[in-house]
Write a protein that holds these residues in place. Structure first.
Motif, PDB file in Angstrom:
ATOM      1  N   PRO A  75       0.839  -1.204   0.000  1.00  0.00           N
ATOM      2  CA  PRO A  75       0.000   0.000   0.000  1.00  0.00           C
ATOM      3  C   PRO A  75       0.875   1.256   0.000  1.00  0.00           C
ATOM      4  N   VAL A  76       0.352   2.302  -0.593  1.00  0.00           N
ATOM      5  CA  VAL A  76       1.088   3.560  -0.726  1.00  0.00           C
ATOM      6  C   VAL A  76       0.198   4.688  -0.237  1.00  0.00           C
ATOM      7  N   TRP A  77       0.796   5.686   0.390  1.00  0.00           N
ATOM      8  CA  TRP A  77       0.050   6.897   0.735  1.00  0.00           C
ATOM      9  C   TRP A  77       0.769   8.076   0.097  1.00  0.00           C
ATOM     10  N   ASN A  78       0.071   8.769  -0.781  1.00  0.00           N
ATOM     11  CA  ASN A  78       0.654   9.904  -1.496  1.00  0.00           C
ATOM     12  C   ASN A  78       0.327  11.208  -0.781  1.00  0.00           C
ATOM     13  N   LEU A  79       1.369  11.899  -0.377  1.00  0.00           N
ATOM     14  CA  LEU A  79       1.213  13.169   0.332  1.00  0.00           C
ATOM     15  C   LEU A  79       1.856  14.264  -0.516  1.00  0.00           C
ATOM     16  N   SER A  96      -4.922  13.264  -1.045  1.00  0.00           N
ATOM     17  CA  SER A  96      -6.277  13.319  -1.597  1.00  0.00           C
ATOM     18  C   SER A  96      -6.987  11.983  -1.449  1.00  0.00           C
ATOM     19  N   ALA A  97      -6.265  10.975  -0.965  1.00  0.00           N
ATOM     20  CA  ALA A  97      -6.873   9.656  -0.797  1.00  0.00           C
ATOM     21  C   ALA A  97      -6.232   8.935   0.376  1.00  0.00           C
ATOM     22  N   ILE A  98      -6.940   7.953   0.918  1.00  0.00           N
ATOM     23  CA  ILE A  98      -6.389   7.118   1.985  1.00  0.00           C
ATOM     24  C   ILE A  98      -5.338   6.181   1.380  1.00  0.00           C
ATOM     25  N   PRO A  99      -4.506   5.538   2.222  1.00  0.00           N
ATOM     26  CA  PRO A  99      -3.521   4.592   1.684  1.00  0.00           C
ATOM     27  C   PRO A  99      -4.188   3.468   0.891  1.00  0.00           C
ATOM     28  N   GLY A 100      -3.522   2.977  -0.123  1.00  0.00           N
ATOM     29  CA  GLY A 100      -4.082   1.901  -0.922  1.00  0.00           C
ATOM     30  C   GLY A 100      -3.029   1.324  -1.874  1.00  0.00           C
ATOM     31  N   PRO A 101      -3.256   0.162  -2.479  1.00  0.00           N
ATOM     32  CA  PRO A 101      -4.476  -0.621  -2.296  1.00  0.00           C
ATOM     33  C   PRO A 101      -4.451  -1.409  -0.985  1.00  0.00           C
TER      34      PRO A 101
HETATM   35  C1  NAG Z   1      -0.164   7.289  -5.657  1.00  0.00           C
HETATM   36  O1  NAG Z   1       0.365   7.938  -6.784  1.00  0.00           O
HETATM   37  C2  NAG Z   1       0.686   7.063  -7.846  1.00  0.00           C
HETATM   38  C3  NAG Z   1       1.384   7.872  -8.918  1.00  0.00           C
HETATM   39  O2  NAG Z   1       0.581   8.921  -9.322  1.00  0.00           O
HETATM   40  C4  NAG Z   1      -0.563   6.388  -8.346  1.00  0.00           C
HETATM   41  O3  NAG Z   1      -0.266   5.464  -9.368  1.00  0.00           O
HETATM   42  C5  NAG Z   1      -1.229   5.646  -7.195  1.00  0.00           C
HETATM   43  O4  NAG Z   1      -2.474   5.116  -7.600  1.00  0.00           O
HETATM   44  C6  NAG Z   1      -1.458   6.573  -6.002  1.00  0.00           C
HETATM   45  N1  NAG Z   1      -1.942   5.754  -4.884  1.00  0.00           N
HETATM   46  C7  NAG Z   1      -2.898   6.142  -4.064  1.00  0.00           C
HETATM   47  C8  NAG Z   1      -3.331   5.165  -3.042  1.00  0.00           C
HETATM   48  O5  NAG Z   1      -3.381   7.255  -4.080  1.00  0.00           O
END
Ligand code: NAG
Ligand code: NAG
Ligand code: NAG
Ligand code: CU
Length: 214
Positions: A99-103, A171-176
């Protein structure tokens, strides 16, 4: 200026514009055998321009970590109106993809301080699981001073924060949240105005075989 040097200037200008929107990948949590151990962000001290995305990757396993905004003087207390990812549990062995969290950085003129608010099995913040974006490289409010403050902290707050923080927002919670991954304490969409958020909402219904994070 010759035509060549004009073209060179244009090319350099284009490069420097591009360089403003970077992605910084940060690993959340480590493993026992790693330098720094389980309780760390890697890297933990870096710069990022306005508009840059910090991509927090929950790779540490087993792990149950958060990225929670704090302040220089209270490294282990959630900042009122600060950002928070919630706790993301990664089972032993990890998951693919992590999972990734984009800040996204929205103000690079002040340092942004953060910590992991997990208390189990020991407070991660006091174990050194803290990070800073755009901290001064030296002086009384450098990252090293922040880390020292964290390591001597005796309390650690656990209030649930928001996606939108001060100087940085998601803009979104951590995922997937794939099978085996659990998110506890889902951040609210907008900042809380008081320091004591009462939100206890949870999401993620998958369970794991190991009961506790060791
Ligand atoms: C995070 O950013 C990447 C690159 O833009 C994108 O592919 C990914 O879906 C994002 N993940 C989430 C959980 O927002
Ligand atoms: C930073 O970028 C955001 C958009 O992501 C913009 O709203 C804001 O005004 C910018 N701030 C500065 C200081 O440039
Ligand atoms: C992960 O940490 C949160 C907060 O401490 C806790 O509520 C949750 O039960 C933990 N998950 C597991 C599976 O231990
Ligand atoms: Cu942690």
């Amino acid at each position: 200026m010759t035509l060549f040097s004009n073209l060179l200037c244009l090319a350099l200008a284009a490069l420097s514009v591009q360089a403003q929107d970077t992605t910084v990948q940060v690993q959340v949590g480590g493993t026992v055998n790693e330098r720094g151990g389980i309780y760390q962000f890697t890297p933990s001290n870096f710069n990022a321009n306005n508009g840059s995305v910090i991509s927090f990757e929950f790779t540490g396993n087993p792990g149950n970590h958060s990225i929670t905004q704090s302040t220089f003087s209270s490294p282990c207390q959630p900042l009122s109106g600060g950002f928070d990812s919630g706790w993301v549990l990664i089972p032993n062995g990890g998951v693919s993809p992590s999972p990734v969290w984009n800040l996204t950085v929205t103000d690079d003129s002040n340092p942004i301080w953060f910590f992991c608010k997990q208390l189990l099995p020991t407070p991660h913040c006091a174990a050194g699981m803290v990070g800073a974006i755009n901290a001064p490289t030296s002086g009384s409010n450098s990252f090293d001073s922040f880390l020292n403050n964290a390591e001597s902290s005796t309390t650690s707050g656990q209030q649930v924060g928001a996606l939108v923080g001060q100087g940085a927002s998601a803009s979104a919670i951590p995922g997937p949240l794939s099978s085996g991954v659990t998110l506890v304490g889902t951040p609210s969409a907008t900042p809380s105005v008081s320091g004591t958020s009462t939100s206890t909402s949870t999401s993620g219904t998958t369970s794991i075989s190991s009961a506790a994070y060791t």
